[in-house]
Design a protein around this motif. Structure first.
Motif, short mmCIF file in Angstrom:
data_model
loop_
_atom_site.label_atom_id
_atom_site.label_comp_id
_atom_site.label_asym_id
_atom_site.label_seq_id
_atom_site.Cartn_x
_atom_site.Cartn_y
_atom_site.Cartn_z
N LYS A 35 3.16 5.61 -5.88
CA LYS A 35 2.97 5.56 -7.33
C LYS A 35 1.83 6.48 -7.75
O LYS A 35 1.97 7.29 -8.68
CB LYS A 35 2.69 4.13 -7.78
CG LYS A 35 2.32 3.99 -9.25
CD LYS A 35 1.81 2.60 -9.57
CE LYS A 35 0.38 2.47 -9.09
NZ LYS A 35 -0.24 1.19 -9.47
N LYS A 36 0.70 6.37 -7.07
CA LYS A 36 -0.47 7.19 -7.40
C LYS A 36 -0.19 8.67 -7.18
O LYS A 36 -0.62 9.52 -7.96
CB LYS A 36 -1.68 6.76 -6.57
CG LYS A 36 -2.34 5.48 -7.01
CD LYS A 36 -3.45 5.11 -6.03
CE LYS A 36 -4.30 3.97 -6.48
NZ LYS A 36 -3.64 2.79 -6.96
N THR A 37 0.52 9.00 -6.11
CA THR A 37 0.84 10.38 -5.81
C THR A 37 1.71 10.98 -6.91
O THR A 37 1.44 12.09 -7.38
CB THR A 37 1.55 10.49 -4.44
OG1 THR A 37 0.65 9.99 -3.44
CG2 THR A 37 1.93 11.92 -4.12
N LYS A 38 2.72 10.25 -7.33
CA LYS A 38 3.60 10.74 -8.40
C LYS A 38 2.84 10.86 -9.72
O LYS A 38 2.91 11.88 -10.40
CB LYS A 38 4.79 9.79 -8.56
CG LYS A 38 5.76 10.22 -9.61
CD LYS A 38 6.95 9.28 -9.69
CE LYS A 38 7.90 9.75 -10.79
NZ LYS A 38 9.03 8.85 -10.95
N ARG A 39 2.07 9.85 -10.05
CA ARG A 39 1.36 9.81 -11.33
C ARG A 39 0.22 10.84 -11.39
O ARG A 39 -0.01 11.46 -12.41
CB ARG A 39 0.80 8.40 -11.54
CG ARG A 39 0.04 8.23 -12.85
CD ARG A 39 -0.70 6.91 -12.88
NE ARG A 39 -1.78 6.92 -11.89
CZ ARG A 39 -2.30 5.81 -11.37
NH1 ARG A 39 -1.86 4.63 -11.71
NH2 ARG A 39 -3.28 5.90 -10.49
N LEU A 55 0.83 -1.20 0.00
CA LEU A 55 0.00 0.00 0.00
C LEU A 55 0.86 1.25 0.00
O LEU A 55 0.56 2.22 -0.71
CB LEU A 55 -0.96 0.00 1.19
CG LEU A 55 -1.95 1.17 1.25
CD1 LEU A 55 -2.82 1.24 -0.02
CD2 LEU A 55 -2.81 1.08 2.49
N ARG A 56 1.95 1.25 0.78
CA ARG A 56 2.87 2.40 0.75
C ARG A 56 3.38 2.65 -0.66
O ARG A 56 3.38 3.78 -1.15
CB ARG A 56 4.05 2.16 1.68
CG ARG A 56 3.76 2.43 3.11
CD ARG A 56 5.06 2.40 3.94
NE ARG A 56 4.71 2.55 5.34
CZ ARG A 56 5.02 1.71 6.30
NH1 ARG A 56 5.73 0.63 6.03
NH2 ARG A 56 4.64 1.92 7.53
N ALA A 57 3.83 1.60 -1.33
CA ALA A 57 4.37 1.74 -2.69
C ALA A 57 3.27 2.18 -3.66
O ALA A 57 3.51 3.02 -4.53
CB ALA A 57 4.98 0.41 -3.15
N ASN A 58 2.06 1.65 -3.49
CA ASN A 58 0.96 2.00 -4.37
C ASN A 58 0.56 3.46 -4.21
O ASN A 58 0.31 4.16 -5.19
CB ASN A 58 -0.22 1.07 -4.10
CG ASN A 58 -1.33 1.24 -5.09
OD1 ASN A 58 -2.23 2.05 -4.86
ND2 ASN A 58 -1.28 0.50 -6.18
N LEU A 59 0.51 3.94 -2.96
CA LEU A 59 0.18 5.35 -2.73
C LEU A 59 1.26 6.27 -3.29
O LEU A 59 0.95 7.33 -3.85
CB LEU A 59 -0.03 5.61 -1.24
CG LEU A 59 -1.33 5.08 -0.66
CD1 LEU A 59 -1.31 5.17 0.87
CD2 LEU A 59 -2.53 5.80 -1.23
#
Length: 117
Positions: free
Chosen positions: A101-105, A95-99
């Motif tokens: 990724k979403k924040t950057k994208r 979830l940390r990595a996914n958030l």
């Protein structure tokens, strides 16, 4: 600074451990991944059924039992936790990595979406 946790609070990692303990002591063993996928789809369908009747345009039949959205969402989470455990996935880290990724994208994407204003 994170708020202090209470004894009843569960982290994702703690939830994964509790589910694993439950499976090992009460559930006997994990269902195979394909069975758990089918279970996940079934549980998501139950969430959809409730929402389509409470928030959507569908109505309950007189013989329907409405169901409890919180319970059905917990069923979805339980199966997701099972699948993560079976796959060796630490959902906290995922979830940390996914958030991130979403924040950057999507840094500006949603803010600039006129449909959301």
């Amino acid at each position: 600074m994170p708020a202090e946790s209470t004894p009843d609070e569960l982290t994702l990692r703690g939830a994964q451990q509790r589910v694993d303990e439950w499976i090992q002591t009460i559930g006997v063993r994990y269902f195979d991944e394909m069975t758990n996928l089918a279970q996940l789809i079934e549980e998501v369908g139950e969430v959809a059924r409730i929402l389509s009747r409470t928030c959507g345009e569908q109505s309950y039949k007189s013989t329907d039992t409405p169901g409890e959205l919180s319970d059905e969402l917990a069923d979805v989470l339980f199966v997701v936790l099972c699948l993560a455990n079976q796959s060796g996935i630490d959902l906290t880290e995922a979830l940390r990595a996914n958030l991130a990724k979403k924040t950057k994208r999507d840094k500006d994407r949603h803010r600039n979406n006129s449909k959301l204003h």
